[in-house]
Write a protein that holds these residues in place. Structure first.
Motif, PDB file in Angstrom:
ATOM      1  N   GLU A  60     -14.071   9.021 -10.002  1.00 23.93           N
ATOM      2  CA  GLU A  60     -13.466   8.191  -8.957  1.00 23.93           C
ATOM      3  C   GLU A  60     -13.166   6.764  -9.419  1.00 23.93           C
ATOM      4  N   PRO A  61     -14.090   6.064 -10.088  1.00 24.08           N
ATOM      5  CA  PRO A  61     -13.748   4.690 -10.506  1.00 24.08           C
ATOM      6  C   PRO A  61     -12.540   4.640 -11.441  1.00 24.08           C
ATOM      7  N   THR A  62     -12.460   5.578 -12.369  1.00 26.69           N
ATOM      8  CA  THR A  62     -11.324   5.614 -13.294  1.00 26.69           C
ATOM      9  C   THR A  62     -10.052   5.991 -12.558  1.00 26.69           C
ATOM     10  N   ARG A  63     -10.152   6.968 -11.666  1.00 26.58           N
ATOM     11  CA  ARG A  63      -8.987   7.383 -10.873  1.00 26.58           C
ATOM     12  C   ARG A  63      -8.471   6.215 -10.043  1.00 26.58           C
ATOM     13  N   ALA A  64      -9.374   5.499  -9.370  1.00 31.21           N
ATOM     14  CA  ALA A  64      -8.974   4.366  -8.534  1.00 31.21           C
ATOM     15  C   ALA A  64      -8.276   3.293  -9.368  1.00 31.21           C
ATOM     16  N   VAL A  79      -4.139  10.463 -18.912  1.00 25.94           N
ATOM     17  CA  VAL A  79      -4.961  11.526 -19.495  1.00 25.94           C
ATOM     18  C   VAL A  79      -5.706  11.002 -20.718  1.00 25.94           C
ATOM     19  N   LYS A  80      -5.064  10.186 -21.533  1.00 27.71           N
ATOM     20  CA  LYS A  80      -5.744   9.600 -22.698  1.00 27.71           C
ATOM     21  C   LYS A  80      -6.914   8.720 -22.265  1.00 27.71           C
ATOM     22  N   GLU A  81      -6.721   7.944 -21.210  1.00 25.22           N
ATOM     23  CA  GLU A  81      -7.811   7.106 -20.708  1.00 25.22           C
ATOM     24  C   GLU A  81      -8.951   7.959 -20.154  1.00 25.22           C
ATOM     25  N   LEU A  82      -8.602   9.050 -19.493  1.00 23.64           N
ATOM     26  CA  LEU A  82      -9.624   9.952 -18.971  1.00 23.64           C
ATOM     27  C   LEU A  82     -10.379  10.653 -20.102  1.00 23.64           C
ATOM     28  N   PHE A  83      -9.675  11.025 -21.180  1.00 24.04           N
ATOM     29  CA  PHE A  83     -10.354  11.584 -22.360  1.00 24.04           C
ATOM     30  C   PHE A  83     -11.374  10.577 -22.891  1.00 24.04           C
ATOM     31  N   SER A  84     -10.940   9.333 -23.005  1.00 19.68           N
ATOM     32  CA  SER A  84     -11.836   8.282 -23.512  1.00 19.68           C
ATOM     33  C   SER A  84     -13.052   8.122 -22.617  1.00 19.68           C
ATOM     34  N   GLU A  85     -12.825   8.111 -21.313  1.00 22.16           N
ATOM     35  CA  GLU A  85     -13.931   7.970 -20.362  1.00 22.16           C
ATOM     36  C   GLU A  85     -14.880   9.157 -20.465  1.00 22.16           C
ATOM     37  N   GLU A  86     -14.335  10.348 -20.571  1.00 22.13           N
ATOM     38  CA  GLU A  86     -15.160  11.539 -20.694  1.00 22.13           C
ATOM     39  C   GLU A  86     -16.000  11.479 -21.973  1.00 22.13           C
ATOM     40  N   ASN A  87     -15.382  11.076 -23.088  1.00 22.98           N
ATOM     41  CA  ASN A  87     -16.111  10.954 -24.353  1.00 22.98           C
ATOM     42  C   ASN A  87     -17.173   9.862 -24.273  1.00 22.98           C
ATOM     43  N   ARG A  88     -16.850   8.740 -23.648  1.00 26.34           N
ATOM     44  CA  ARG A  88     -17.819   7.665 -23.490  1.00 26.34           C
ATOM     45  C   ARG A  88     -19.031   8.158 -22.704  1.00 26.34           C
ATOM     46  N   ARG A  89     -18.785   8.888 -21.633  1.00 29.99           N
ATOM     47  CA  ARG A  89     -19.890   9.414 -20.814  1.00 29.99           C
ATOM     48  C   ARG A  89     -20.730  10.408 -21.605  1.00 29.99           C
ATOM     49  N   HIS A  90     -20.054  11.242 -22.393  1.00 26.60           N
ATOM     50  CA  HIS A  90     -20.778  12.250 -23.175  1.00 26.60           C
ATOM     51  C   HIS A  90     -21.692  11.554 -24.188  1.00 26.60           C
ATOM     52  N   HIS A  91     -21.162  10.545 -24.890  1.00 27.53           N
ATOM     53  CA  HIS A  91     -21.959   9.827 -25.879  1.00 27.53           C
ATOM     54  C   HIS A  91     -23.063   9.017 -25.215  1.00 27.53           C
ATOM     55  N   HIS A  92     -22.772   8.434 -24.060  1.00 24.90           N
ATOM     56  CA  HIS A  92     -23.791   7.671 -23.328  1.00 24.90           C
ATOM     57  C   HIS A  92     -24.909   8.600 -22.878  1.00 24.90           C
ATOM     58  N   HIS A  93     -24.534   9.777 -22.410  1.00 23.24           N
ATOM     59  CA  HIS A  93     -25.535  10.754 -21.962  1.00 23.24           C
ATOM     60  C   HIS A  93     -26.430  11.168 -23.128  1.00 23.24           C
TER      61      HIS A  93
END
Length: 112
Positions: A60-64, A79-93
Motif C-alpha cells: 500500500e505505501p508504495t502503491r500510494a 513495476v521496476k520500483e515494486l521489484f526493488s521494494e520486494e527485494n528490499r523487503r526480502h533482504h530486510h527480512h
C-alpha cells in the motif's frame, strides 16, 4: 485479478500481462493516428491502475506513492520500483531474523 499473499511481483505481472494480451485481441481496429494514440494512452493508464489496485495490502505505501505522482509513471517504471521494494523487503527480512547469542556463565564463587 489480485496478487496472492505468496505471489511475487514478477509472477503477478506475468499473469496480468497474459490476460491483457488476450483482451488486446478484442480491441477495435483504429484507422486514424489520433485515435490510435488516444487509445494507447487510455490502455496504458487502465493497465497501470488495474495492476496497482491488484497488489497485496502490504504494498500500500508504495502503491500510494506511485498513484500520487503527477504525471503518473509508466507501468514499466512502477513495476521496476515494486521489484526493488520486494527485494528490499526480502533482504530486510533475512537480515532481521531472530538471533540468539550465548555466553558462558561465570563460575559461582564461595561467597554466592
Amino acid at each position: 485479478m489480485h496478487q496472492d499473499s505468496s505471489q511475487s511481483i514478477s509472477n503477478y505481472y506475468s499473469q496480468t500481462a497474459s490476460i491483457w494480451e488476450q483482451f488486446a485481441a478484442a480491441n477495435p481496429p483504429l484507422k486514424y493516428a489520433e485515435n490510435i494514440d488516444h487509445f494507447a494512452k487510455y490502455k496504458d493508464r487502465r493497465r497501470f491502475t488495474q495492476f496497482m489496485m491488484g497488489l497485496r495490502e502490504d504494498f500500500e505505501p508504495t502503491r500510494a506513492a506511485l498513484l500520487s505522482r503527477s504525471p503518473l509513471s509508466s507501468l514499466d517504471v512502477a513495476v521496476k520500483e515494486l521489484f526493488s521494494e520486494e527485494n528490499r523487503r526480502h533482504h530486510h527480512h533475512l537480515s532481521s531474523s531472530n538471533v540468539v547469542l550465548a555466553t558462558p556463565r561465570p563460575l559461582a564463587s564461595s561467597s554466592d
